[in-house]
Design an enzyme around this catalytic site. Structure first.
Site, PDB file in Angstrom:
ATOM      1  N   GLU A  47     -56.858 -21.605  21.619  1.00  0.00           N
ATOM      2  CA  GLU A  47     -56.729 -21.302  23.057  1.00  0.00           C
ATOM      3  C   GLU A  47     -57.684 -22.210  23.843  1.00  0.00           C
ATOM      4  O   GLU A  47     -58.805 -22.473  23.403  1.00  0.00           O
ATOM      5  CB  GLU A  47     -57.147 -19.833  23.270  1.00  0.00           C
ATOM      6  CG  GLU A  47     -57.200 -19.383  24.720  1.00  0.00           C
ATOM      7  CD  GLU A  47     -57.888 -18.005  24.887  1.00  0.00           C
ATOM      8  OE1 GLU A  47     -58.790 -17.653  24.095  1.00  0.00           O
ATOM      9  OE2 GLU A  47     -57.499 -17.286  25.837  1.00  0.00           O
ATOM     10  N   ASN A 106     -52.855 -19.275  31.412  1.00  0.00           N
ATOM     11  CA  ASN A 106     -53.486 -19.645  30.150  1.00  0.00           C
ATOM     12  C   ASN A 106     -52.315 -19.871  29.180  1.00  0.00           C
ATOM     13  O   ASN A 106     -51.629 -18.906  28.817  1.00  0.00           O
ATOM     14  CB  ASN A 106     -54.382 -18.476  29.714  1.00  0.00           C
ATOM     15  CG  ASN A 106     -55.220 -18.781  28.488  1.00  0.00           C
ATOM     16  OD1 ASN A 106     -54.928 -19.701  27.735  1.00  0.00           O
ATOM     17  ND2 ASN A 106     -56.245 -17.975  28.279  1.00  0.00           N
ATOM     18  N   LYS A 123     -49.932 -16.628  28.489  1.00  0.00           N
ATOM     19  CA  LYS A 123     -50.656 -15.449  27.966  1.00  0.00           C
ATOM     20  C   LYS A 123     -50.301 -14.193  28.769  1.00  0.00           C
ATOM     21  O   LYS A 123     -50.376 -14.208  30.011  1.00  0.00           O
ATOM     22  CB  LYS A 123     -52.158 -15.714  28.031  1.00  0.00           C
ATOM     23  CG  LYS A 123     -53.046 -14.629  27.446  1.00  0.00           C
ATOM     24  CD  LYS A 123     -54.516 -15.079  27.431  1.00  0.00           C
ATOM     25  CE  LYS A 123     -55.444 -14.068  26.793  1.00  0.00           C
ATOM     26  NZ  LYS A 123     -56.833 -14.571  26.704  1.00  0.00           N
ATOM     27  N   GLU A 142     -61.507 -13.881  33.083  1.00  0.00           N
ATOM     28  CA  GLU A 142     -60.136 -14.403  32.910  1.00  0.00           C
ATOM     29  C   GLU A 142     -59.198 -13.893  33.994  1.00  0.00           C
ATOM     30  O   GLU A 142     -58.261 -14.577  34.394  1.00  0.00           O
ATOM     31  CB  GLU A 142     -59.580 -14.015  31.532  1.00  0.00           C
ATOM     32  CG  GLU A 142     -59.957 -14.982  30.441  1.00  0.00           C
ATOM     33  CD  GLU A 142     -59.104 -14.776  29.211  1.00  0.00           C
ATOM     34  OE1 GLU A 142     -57.901 -15.092  29.241  1.00  0.00           O
ATOM     35  OE2 GLU A 142     -59.651 -14.282  28.198  1.00  0.00           O
ATOM     36  N   CYS A 167     -55.021 -15.133  22.043  1.00  0.00           N
ATOM     37  CA  CYS A 167     -56.261 -14.361  21.942  1.00  0.00           C
ATOM     38  C   CYS A 167     -56.078 -12.861  22.113  1.00  0.00           C
ATOM     39  O   CYS A 167     -55.680 -12.181  21.198  1.00  0.00           O
ATOM     40  CB  CYS A 167     -57.316 -14.907  22.897  1.00  0.00           C
ATOM     41  SG  CYS A 167     -58.943 -14.325  22.414  1.00  0.00           S
ATOM     42  N   ASN A 192     -60.429 -17.459  21.611  1.00  0.00           N
ATOM     43  CA  ASN A 192     -61.864 -17.637  21.917  1.00  0.00           C
ATOM     44  C   ASN A 192     -62.419 -16.228  21.993  1.00  0.00           C
ATOM     45  O   ASN A 192     -62.169 -15.522  22.989  1.00  0.00           O
ATOM     46  CB  ASN A 192     -62.065 -18.269  23.294  1.00  0.00           C
ATOM     47  CG  ASN A 192     -61.815 -19.759  23.336  1.00  0.00           C
ATOM     48  OD1 ASN A 192     -62.726 -20.580  23.327  1.00  0.00           O
ATOM     49  ND2 ASN A 192     -60.549 -20.124  23.418  1.00  0.00           N
TER      50      ASN A 192
HETATM   51  N1  CDV Z   1     -60.084 -15.003  25.172  1.00  0.00           N
HETATM   52  C1  CDV Z   1     -59.876 -13.687  24.966  1.00  0.00           C
HETATM   53  O1  CDV Z   1     -58.802 -13.167  25.250  1.00  0.00           O
HETATM   54  N2  CDV Z   1     -60.925 -12.961  24.492  1.00  0.00           N
HETATM   55  C2  CDV Z   1     -60.882 -11.540  24.296  1.00  0.00           C
HETATM   56  C3  CDV Z   1     -62.237 -10.904  24.445  1.00  0.00           C
HETATM   57  C4  CDV Z   1     -62.731 -10.931  25.812  1.00  0.00           C
HETATM   58  C5  CDV Z   1     -62.214  -9.434  24.056  1.00  0.00           C
HETATM   59  C6  CDV Z   1     -60.359 -11.181  22.904  1.00  0.00           C
HETATM   60  O2  CDV Z   1     -59.511 -10.280  22.828  1.00  0.00           O
HETATM   61  O3  CDV Z   1     -60.812 -11.756  21.904  1.00  0.00           O
END
Ligand code: CDV
Length: 315
Positions: A47, A106, A123, A142, A167, A192
């Site tokens: 990501e 994203n 996303k 975000e 993510c 991330n």
């Molecule tokens: N980049 C993300 O989506 N990170 C989230 C954190 C903030 C909880 C994750 O679900 O890993």
């Protein structure tokens, strides 16, 4: 019968704020070559691979423009497109997109072995917050920088049915199930994930466990391969999870990264292994009971849920 595909997860170490796009793309090209040397036909990058994870700072939205791409490929990323096509390797790349009509997403951009776009995924689950929250060690804004996408499409590519997620999407069972209902065989997920979880630090030591837990469950319950690929290591003082993994439809991890930096893991997967799970325990046509799941699609939560005394923190 076997349908083999050799896939790679190109895990990245941190990208600092001062790193230029060209420096980052040089790293991506090295990872791509490493994967190709191990016969990979498809490479997954993480990501927001081209920049530092900029939602850790709250700034006026116009000041964040430097972190978004407005076209793809562009002058900075063209070398990656060129090298991938020369090597005959497809890939998926995560980055921040600002559209010509000013929407910000994203995204995950998948490219086939001939350099053609397979699809761009936006996303869906946007975690974190919108405004500055002083109690946090670092921000996760975000929700300031990205609008949510609204669908989980799948595509026919690489001889498989493929889908993407980003993510936080990986923590939601619906992500996998919606794609599972479209027959997905390979789900590619970039992430991330800071180790420190500000709203509830009891979850901090469990980050690695939860990461594999959700992806292994998603793979098994939908009879699909999953590639989870991290941008890990210490980025601008924030330590993020690595542990990228390639997961089989059995839920087993077939390859896992062992460093927190730039590292390629490769596996030759047999796409027909998905059939064992899709055709037995998780034969959706035969065994699912959609009439019992109506609340999932209706949205909202039940009155009983609303009465729960939940902390006023969301991430
Ligand atoms: N980049 C993300 O989506 N990170 C989230 C954190 C903030 C909880 C994750 O679900 O890993």
């Amino acid at each position: 019968m076997t349908r083999y595909l050799t896939v790679a997860a190109a895990q990245m170490g941190p990208v600092q704020r001062a790193d230029t796009r060209d420096e980052v793309v040089e790293r991506l090209v090295l990872l791509l070559r490493d994967a190709a040397a191990q016969n990979a036909q498809f490479v997954a990058f993480p990501e927001l691979a081209l920049t530092t994870f900029f939602p850790r700072w709250v700034m006026p939205i116009e000041e964040a423009d430097e972190f978004y791409e407005t076209e793809m490929p562009n002058a900075h990323t063209q070398p990656l497109w060129d090298e991938a096509r020369r090597l005959g390797v497809g890939f998926a790349l995560g980055y921040a997109l600002k559209t010509s009509d000013n929407h910000r997403y994203n995204v995950y951009h998948m490219v086939d072995r001939a350099g053609q776009t397979v699809g761009v995924y936006r996303k869906v689950h946007i975690p974190g917050h919108h405004d500055y929250e002083p109690w946090r060690l670092f921000q996760h804004a975000e929700r300031r920088y990205f609008e949510p996408g609204h669908e989980f499409p799948v595509w026919n590519a690489f001889g498989a049915v493929v889908g993407m997620a980003i993510c936080n999407d990986r923590r939601w069972s619906e992500t996998y199930r919606v794609m599972g209902l479209s027959g997905v065989e390979l789900v590619v997920i970039g992430y991330n994930t800071p180790l420190h979880y500000a709203p509830d630090p009891t979850q901090t030591p469990l980050q690695a466990f939860h990461n594999h837990l959700v992806m292994q469950a998603g793979a098994y319950q939908n009879g699909t391969y999953v590639i989870g690929v991290a941008k890990g290591g210490v980025e601008e003082g924030v330590e993020s999870l690595a542990q990228s993994a390639i997961i089989a439809p059995s839920g087993q991890i077939v390859r896992q990264a062992v460093t927190t930096g730039d590292e390629v893991i490769v596996a030759r997967i047999d796409l027909d292994q998905t059939k064992f799970y899709k055709g037995t325990l998780f034969d959706f046509e035969r065994y699912r009971v959609p009439a019992a799941y109506r609340r999932i699609a209706e949205g909202g939560v039940a009155a009983e849920y609303e009465r729960l005394q939940l902390p006023d923190l969301a991430d």
